[in-house]
Design a protein around this motif. Structure first.
Motif, PDB file in Angstrom:
ATOM      1  N   CYS A   1      36.587  45.791  30.295  1.00  0.00           N
ATOM      2  CA  CYS A   1      37.535  44.522  30.415  1.00  0.00           C
ATOM      3  C   CYS A   1      38.468  44.578  29.579  1.00  0.00           C
ATOM      4  CB  CYS A   1      36.622  43.433  30.757  1.00  0.00           C
ATOM      5  SG  CYS A   1      36.199  42.907  29.136  1.00  0.00           S
ATOM      6  N   ASN A   2      39.618  43.383  29.623  1.00  0.00           N
ATOM      7  CA  ASN A   2      40.397  43.039  28.572  1.00  0.00           C
ATOM      8  C   ASN A   2      40.335  41.660  28.221  1.00  0.00           C
ATOM      9  OD1 ASN A   2      42.158  44.563  26.639  1.00  0.00           O
ATOM     10  ND2 ASN A   2      43.616  43.463  27.657  1.00  0.00           N
ATOM     11  N   GLU A   3      39.126  40.871  28.484  1.00  0.00           N
ATOM     12  CA  GLU A   3      39.005  39.614  27.847  1.00  0.00           C
ATOM     13  C   GLU A   3      39.163  39.057  26.453  1.00  0.00           C
ATOM     14  OE1 GLU A   3      35.295  38.101  29.536  1.00  0.00           O
ATOM     15  OE2 GLU A   3      35.648  38.775  31.545  1.00  0.00           O
ATOM     16  N   ALA A   4      39.639  38.234  26.269  1.00  0.00           N
ATOM     17  CA  ALA A   4      39.917  37.970  24.649  1.00  0.00           C
ATOM     18  C   ALA A   4      38.933  38.326  23.734  1.00  0.00           C
ATOM     19  CB  ALA A   4      40.260  36.492  24.784  1.00  0.00           C
ATOM     20  N   ASP A   5      37.695  37.977  24.041  1.00  0.00           N
ATOM     21  CA  ASP A   5      36.620  38.473  23.097  1.00  0.00           C
ATOM     22  C   ASP A   5      36.374  39.707  22.843  1.00  0.00           C
ATOM     23  OD1 ASP A   5      36.179  35.739  22.659  1.00  0.00           O
ATOM     24  OD2 ASP A   5      34.379  35.744  24.071  1.00  0.00           O
ATOM     25  N   HIS A   6      36.719  40.609  23.766  1.00  0.00           N
ATOM     26  CA  HIS A   6      36.520  42.192  23.689  1.00  0.00           C
ATOM     27  C   HIS A   6      37.933  43.089  23.462  1.00  0.00           C
ATOM     28  CE1 HIS A   6      33.340  40.637  26.506  1.00  0.00           C
ATOM     29  NE2 HIS A   6      32.882  40.678  25.271  1.00  0.00           N
ATOM     30  N   CYS A   7      38.726  42.833  24.477  1.00  0.00           N
ATOM     31  CA  CYS A   7      39.962  43.485  24.499  1.00  0.00           C
ATOM     32  C   CYS A   7      39.809  45.053  24.619  1.00  0.00           C
ATOM     33  CB  CYS A   7      40.967  43.387  23.206  1.00  0.00           C
ATOM     34  SG  CYS A   7      41.335  41.681  23.197  1.00  0.00           S
TER      35      CYS A   7
ATOM     36  N   GLU B   1      33.076  38.528  39.717  1.00  0.00           N
ATOM     37  CA  GLU B   1      32.362  37.685  40.703  1.00  0.00           C
ATOM     38  C   GLU B   1      33.722  36.553  40.673  1.00  0.00           C
ATOM     39  OE1 GLU B   1      30.801  37.964  37.766  1.00  0.00           O
ATOM     40  OE2 GLU B   1      29.029  39.420  38.540  1.00  0.00           O
ATOM     41  N   ASN B   2      33.834  36.183  41.879  1.00  0.00           N
ATOM     42  CA  ASN B   2      34.882  35.349  42.561  1.00  0.00           C
ATOM     43  C   ASN B   2      34.953  34.182  41.837  1.00  0.00           C
ATOM     44  OD1 ASN B   2      36.454  37.190  43.957  1.00  0.00           O
ATOM     45  ND2 ASN B   2      35.278  36.545  45.848  1.00  0.00           N
ATOM     46  N   SER B   3      33.717  33.417  41.385  1.00  0.00           N
ATOM     47  CA  SER B   3      33.518  32.321  40.833  1.00  0.00           C
ATOM     48  C   SER B   3      33.836  32.059  39.296  1.00  0.00           C
ATOM     49  CB  SER B   3      32.186  31.933  40.776  1.00  0.00           C
ATOM     50  OG  SER B   3      31.245  32.622  40.106  1.00  0.00           O
ATOM     51  N   LEU B   4      34.119  33.287  38.721  1.00  0.00           N
ATOM     52  CA  LEU B   4      34.550  33.442  37.336  1.00  0.00           C
ATOM     53  C   LEU B   4      36.001  33.427  37.227  1.00  0.00           C
ATOM     54  CD1 LEU B   4      32.127  36.179  36.025  1.00  0.00           C
ATOM     55  CD2 LEU B   4      32.001  33.628  35.483  1.00  0.00           C
ATOM     56  N   PRO B   5      36.714  32.680  36.189  1.00  0.00           N
ATOM     57  CA  PRO B   5      37.996  32.692  35.976  1.00  0.00           C
ATOM     58  C   PRO B   5      38.725  34.006  35.554  1.00  0.00           C
ATOM     59  CG  PRO B   5      36.772  31.286  34.249  1.00  0.00           C
ATOM     60  CD  PRO B   5      36.057  32.029  35.198  1.00  0.00           C
ATOM     61  N   THR B   6      37.738  34.919  35.221  1.00  0.00           N
ATOM     62  CA  THR B   6      38.290  36.017  34.725  1.00  0.00           C
ATOM     63  C   THR B   6      38.249  37.102  35.752  1.00  0.00           C
ATOM     64  OG1 THR B   6      36.238  36.919  33.687  1.00  0.00           O
ATOM     65  CG2 THR B   6      37.759  35.852  32.150  1.00  0.00           C
ATOM     66  N   ALA B   7      37.788  36.992  36.876  1.00  0.00           N
ATOM     67  CA  ALA B   7      37.757  38.031  37.931  1.00  0.00           C
ATOM     68  C   ALA B   7      38.982  38.571  38.111  1.00  0.00           C
ATOM     69  CB  ALA B   7      37.018  37.270  39.308  1.00  0.00           C
ATOM     70  N   VAL B   8      40.002  37.926  38.709  1.00  0.00           N
ATOM     71  CA  VAL B   8      41.316  38.567  38.928  1.00  0.00           C
ATOM     72  C   VAL B   8      41.720  39.406  37.945  1.00  0.00           C
ATOM     73  CG1 VAL B   8      43.633  38.098  39.664  1.00  0.00           C
ATOM     74  CG2 VAL B   8      41.905  36.742  40.667  1.00  0.00           C
ATOM     75  N   TRP B   9      41.666  39.046  36.740  1.00  0.00           N
ATOM     76  CA  TRP B   9      42.175  39.865  35.493  1.00  0.00           C
ATOM     77  C   TRP B   9      41.368  41.107  35.333  1.00  0.00           C
ATOM     78  CZ3 TRP B   9      45.992  41.230  32.753  1.00  0.00           C
ATOM     79  CH2 TRP B   9      45.787  41.797  31.496  1.00  0.00           C
ATOM     80  N   ASN B  10      40.210  41.035  35.611  1.00  0.00           N
ATOM     81  CA  ASN B  10      39.191  42.036  35.347  1.00  0.00           C
ATOM     82  C   ASN B  10      39.569  43.190  36.532  1.00  0.00           C
ATOM     83  OD1 ASN B  10      37.868  41.595  32.933  1.00  0.00           O
ATOM     84  ND2 ASN B  10      36.425  40.291  33.677  1.00  0.00           N
ATOM     85  N   HIS B  11      39.667  42.732  37.930  1.00  0.00           N
ATOM     86  CA  HIS B  11      40.113  43.601  38.851  1.00  0.00           C
ATOM     87  C   HIS B  11      41.390  44.361  38.615  1.00  0.00           C
ATOM     88  CE1 HIS B  11      37.335  42.720  42.255  1.00  0.00           C
ATOM     89  NE2 HIS B  11      37.277  41.356  41.683  1.00  0.00           N
ATOM     90  N   GLU B  12      42.637  43.553  37.908  1.00  0.00           N
ATOM     91  CA  GLU B  12      43.721  44.000  37.577  1.00  0.00           C
ATOM     92  C   GLU B  12      43.523  45.234  36.386  1.00  0.00           C
ATOM     93  OE1 GLU B  12      46.503  44.150  39.560  1.00  0.00           O
ATOM     94  OE2 GLU B  12      45.407  42.750  40.714  1.00  0.00           O
TER      95      GLU B  12
END
Length: 129
Positions: free
Chosen positions: A31-37, A65-76
């Motif tokens: 993923c590329n979420e802020a905590d991990h990059c 999961e669609n309920s998570l705010p990061t879902a779209v970002w992680n798909h991309e």
């Protein structure tokens, strides 16, 4: 941690210049979420070592999961990483790969487990991945 500048893979690849292929087994997809990059670190690593082909096997897709705010970002992020094919490949862990990992990397498990390493429900669940 693996892909950070000065991290394990950076040090090994720098020391052994003839490394051309790395296989990574992971619980989750990058993923590329802020905590991990993770993705940013993977891109930096691949830019530094363009001769390396990276093959990533993962058990689960991370935060899709669609309920998570990061879902779209992680798909991309996964689409972006998969666009680097054949330099980078992404594979879900299922079927025969589970058996290979159990036989070669896990010790002290009952022998019967080796014959049925993936439950049918798990195998069916992996198919859409």
């Amino acid at each position: 941690m693996l892909f950070e500048a000065g991290g394990y893979l950076d040090a090994v690849t720098y020391t052994y210049e003839d490394i051309g292929y790395i296989i990574l087994y992971s619980n989750y997809s990058p993923c590329n979420e802020a905590d991990h990059c993770c993705l940013s670190k993977i891109y930096s690593f691949l830019t530094k070592y363009p001769q390396v082909t990276l093959c990533i096997y993962f058990s689960k897709l991370y935060h899709i999961e669609n309920s998570l705010p990061t879902a779209v970002w992680n798909h991309e992020v996964l689409k972006s990483l998969s666009s680097l094919w054949p330099h980078v490949t992404l594979h879900p862990l299922c079927g025969g790969i589970w058996h290979y990992l159990l036989c070669n990397f896990v010790h002290g498990i009952p022998g019967s487990t080796l014959y049925h390493p993936a439950l049918p429900s798990r195998t069916l669940g992996d198919q859409p991945n």
